[in-house]
Design a protein around this motif. Structure first.
Motif, PDB file in Angstrom:
ATOM      1  N   PRO A  80     -39.985 -11.099 -44.230  1.00 32.79           N
ATOM      2  CA  PRO A  80     -39.669 -12.135 -45.088  1.00 32.79           C
ATOM      3  C   PRO A  80     -38.351 -11.861 -46.177  1.00 32.79           C
ATOM      4  CG  PRO A  80     -41.411 -10.433 -45.686  1.00 32.79           C
ATOM      5  CD  PRO A  80     -40.921 -10.436 -44.492  1.00 32.79           C
ATOM      6  N   VAL A  81     -38.008 -10.569 -46.449  1.00 39.25           N
ATOM      7  CA  VAL A  81     -36.872 -10.581 -47.371  1.00 39.25           C
ATOM      8  C   VAL A  81     -35.552 -11.181 -46.471  1.00 39.25           C
ATOM      9  CG1 VAL A  81     -35.302  -8.802 -48.232  1.00 39.25           C
ATOM     10  CG2 VAL A  81     -37.705  -8.288 -48.311  1.00 39.25           C
ATOM     11  N   GLY A  88     -34.917 -17.231 -52.769  1.00 38.16           N
ATOM     12  CA  GLY A  88     -35.222 -16.256 -53.792  1.00 38.16           C
ATOM     13  C   GLY A  88     -34.042 -16.447 -54.660  1.00 38.16           C
ATOM     14  N   GLY A  89     -32.770 -16.297 -54.391  1.00 38.88           N
ATOM     15  CA  GLY A  89     -31.813 -16.189 -55.231  1.00 38.88           C
ATOM     16  C   GLY A  89     -31.395 -17.632 -55.756  1.00 38.88           C
ATOM     17  N   LEU A 144     -35.845  -8.895 -55.166  1.00 38.06           N
ATOM     18  CA  LEU A 144     -34.481  -8.095 -55.037  1.00 38.06           C
ATOM     19  C   LEU A 144     -33.148  -8.872 -55.881  1.00 38.06           C
ATOM     20  CD1 LEU A 144     -35.247  -6.847 -51.325  1.00 38.06           C
ATOM     21  CD2 LEU A 144     -35.230  -5.487 -53.606  1.00 38.06           C
ATOM     22  N   PRO A 145     -33.059 -10.205 -55.125  1.00 36.31           N
ATOM     23  CA  PRO A 145     -31.602 -10.819 -55.599  1.00 36.31           C
ATOM     24  C   PRO A 145     -31.907 -10.978 -57.296  1.00 36.31           C
ATOM     25  CG  PRO A 145     -32.971 -12.396 -54.396  1.00 36.31           C
ATOM     26  CD  PRO A 145     -33.790 -10.887 -54.075  1.00 36.31           C
ATOM     27  N   THR A 146     -33.179 -11.421 -57.817  1.00 37.53           N
ATOM     28  CA  THR A 146     -33.414 -11.660 -59.280  1.00 37.53           C
ATOM     29  C   THR A 146     -32.956 -10.447 -60.026  1.00 37.53           C
ATOM     30  OG1 THR A 146     -35.214 -13.217 -58.561  1.00 37.53           O
ATOM     31  CG2 THR A 146     -35.037 -12.598 -60.780  1.00 37.53           C
ATOM     32  N   TRP A 147     -33.681  -9.186 -59.673  1.00 41.91           N
ATOM     33  CA  TRP A 147     -33.200  -7.793 -60.219  1.00 41.91           C
ATOM     34  C   TRP A 147     -31.666  -7.603 -60.177  1.00 41.91           C
ATOM     35  CZ3 TRP A 147     -34.166  -5.017 -64.040  1.00 41.91           C
ATOM     36  CH2 TRP A 147     -33.794  -3.462 -63.848  1.00 41.91           C
TER      37      TRP A 147
END
Length: 542
Positions: A80-81, A88-89, A144-147
């Protein structure tokens, strides 16, 4: 329709040049309260994630086809990543990142509690476990991209490389601590359901820290349509050579370097003859090396270039691969893995930090999402390839082959060097004047053609064309889908630049939040060749 004006050649003011990014002390980011508490929250959350991974694999280890099920659990985390990181980005670039991260923690808590309760009730067959694992992986794909895009908001630009290293330290520490804690809990404190419950609880600290953080950077003023935002992110990466080169170097190193990570259990049991405790010590040595790398790199970076660090890190990693497989000594393997951890940290933190430094705020999460997909894809493909190679030609030849390929990546890197980023300035620069139209176009009106007229003396035209090549990349990465430069056949000193933007709304975004100080410097350099000053037109569909 044509509208004359001076948008592209307006009063731009003095060029804002990016200055070299100085290196700060390794622990300097911890002086920033928001970064310190959020980093601790991320560390705890990552520890819960690694506990969850081991617990899920342990739950299926006694099932028929256990090996396949364990592999499916691992795939349900990474797949899913790779699939959802880019969407998500887009979300992270469209919504307030603080609240998006908070919502993700609530999501993790709800899914984690459901997983723990159903497992405790004995209602967790393998298929449902894999489904829940996939749901947790989907949340990670957004987080992950948000952080990664949030870190540059938490520290000054001079501390970003140190912050990136500390971020990876949290990953490596949790990777070593999480499975060990999960093993203790499974053996002595209630089994796998308790591990799942602890994973759910591990997000609480980060959720509270997010609530207490007062974000200084404003949220996006208006949200882009999802598909358009997805395309804009892809265009930026495609037309930014620095970003593409960083991703290429990540592939050249990570894919062959996974020979160590993928084959370490086999190295421990077959080559070194140690059991589970010895394997845990080897893994801990890698984590220790990563922490040492974070401490050492801040001092080395002041005297060594980016490419020097990447070259030295890859050579050290390749040498460690050779030593660990050629010398069957457990103590030497421990020392070698510490050096491997240092090299891994040097490579991965340098590449990640350079991505964060070069990406402007409007596309930072999408750029980091594409980097995450590239990194995770290289890890997944590398692990699979080296496992198959080891089965075919044997353990020692496979590890040595991975070392050779790492060195081949070093040679390729000499020809495809990562450009130094200290001169780049990704800060927002609103320097185009507002368009003065005789009517108000609809936001979806388009495509929009912008034409800029230049008058360039013959003796300056060669340098002008070189400057326009830089301007071409600037236009394309900030929203243009087509760019062309024409020379007037009747008046050889006259040049016409045209670039097409999909819609009026997208062109307004170029005005308001996509141009950076680097774009301004590039455009000013091109405009300086025109005498009299250049002027621009807008052309819209009738």
């Amino acid at each position: 329709m044509t509208q004359s004006g001076n948008e592209a050649a307006g009063d731009l003011g003095a060029a804002r040049r990016g200055s070299s990014v100085a290196e700060s002390a390794p622990w300097a980011p911890f002086r920033n309260r928001a970064f310190r508490w959020l980093w601790i929250g991320v560390l705890i959350s990552w520890t819960g994630t690694w506990m969850q991974t081991l617990g899920a694999q342990w739950l299926v280890v006694d099932q028929p086809n256990a090996a396949a099920l364990v592999s499916l659990v691992q795939a349900a985390i990474t797949l899913p990543v790779m699939m959802l990181a880019l969407p998500g980005g887009v979300l992270a670039d469209s919504f307030d990142r603080r609240w998006l991260l908070f919502v993700i923690q609530v999501y993790f808590f709800v899914v984690g509690i459901l997983l723990a309760v159903l497992t405790a009730a004995g209602q967790m067959p393998p298929a449902l476990l894999i489904a829940f694992t996939f749901l947790l992986g989907a949340g990670a794909a957004v987080q992950l991209p948000t952080w990664a895009a949030t870190v540059p908001e938490l520290v000054p630009r001079t501390q970003l490389r140190a912050a990136s290293r500390l971020d990876l330290v949290s990953v490596n520490v949790s990777r070593a601590v999480g499975p060990a804690l999960a093993g203790v809990v499974i053996a002595h404190f209630g089994g796998v359901p308790v591990v799942f419950a602890l994973n759910a609880a591990s997000v609480i600290f980060l959720a509270v820290a997010l609530l207490l953080w007062r974000r200084s950077s404003p949220a996006p003023s208006s949200r882009e349509r999802f598909v358009r935002a997805l395309r804009a992110g892809g265009r930026y990466v495609w037309h930014e050579p620095v970003v593409r080169r960083i991703m290429l170097r990540a592939i050249l190193f990570v894919a062959p370097a996974m020979g160590l990570w993928a084959l370490l259990p086999v190295i421990a049991s077959q080559h070194l003859g140690v059991g589970a405790d010895g394997y845990g010590a080897l893994f801990a040595a890698l984590g220790t090396g990563a922490i040492l790398g974070a401490l050492l790199l801040g001092r080395v970076k002041t005297t060594v270039s980016i490419n020097g660090i990447l070259t030295a890190g890859a050579v050290l990693y390749a040498a460690a691969l050779a030593v660990i497989i050629l010398v069957p000594s457990f103590p030497i393997a421990l020392a070698t893995l510490v050096l491997s951890g240092v090299a891994w940290m040097a490579m991965t933190s340098t590449l990640q930090a350079e991505m964060q430094l070069v990406l402007p705020a409007w596309v930072r999460a999408r750029g980091m999402a594409l980097y995450t997909v590239t990194f995770m894809g290289s890890q997944t493909a590398g692990a699979l390839i080296w496992g198959l190679v080891a089965n075919r030609i044997g353990l020692q030849p496979a590890v040595l082959a991975s070392a050779v390929v790492v060195l081949a990546g070093v040679v390729a890197g000499l020809f495809r060097r990562v450009p130094e980023t200290g001169h780049l300035d990704p800060q927002l620069a609103v320097y185009w004047t507002d368009p003065q139209l005789a009517f108000d176009p609809e936001p979806n009106a388009g495509p929009v053609m912008v034409a800029v007229h230049f008058t360039v003396a013959p003796e300056r035209q060669a340098d002008f064309l070189a400057a326009m090549d830089e301007l071409r990349r600037s236009r394309l990465r900030t929203g243009a889908t087509r760019w062309e430069l024409y020379r007037d056949g009747e008046r050889p000193n006259q040049f016409l630049e045209t670039f097409r933007v999909p819609s009026w709304e997208e062109h307004l975004r170029q005005h308001e939040d996509r141009l950076t100080a680097t774009d301004q410097a590039i455009e000013e350099a091109a405009l300086a060749f025109s005498d009299p000053p250049a002027y621009g037109d807008h052309l819209l569909p009738p």
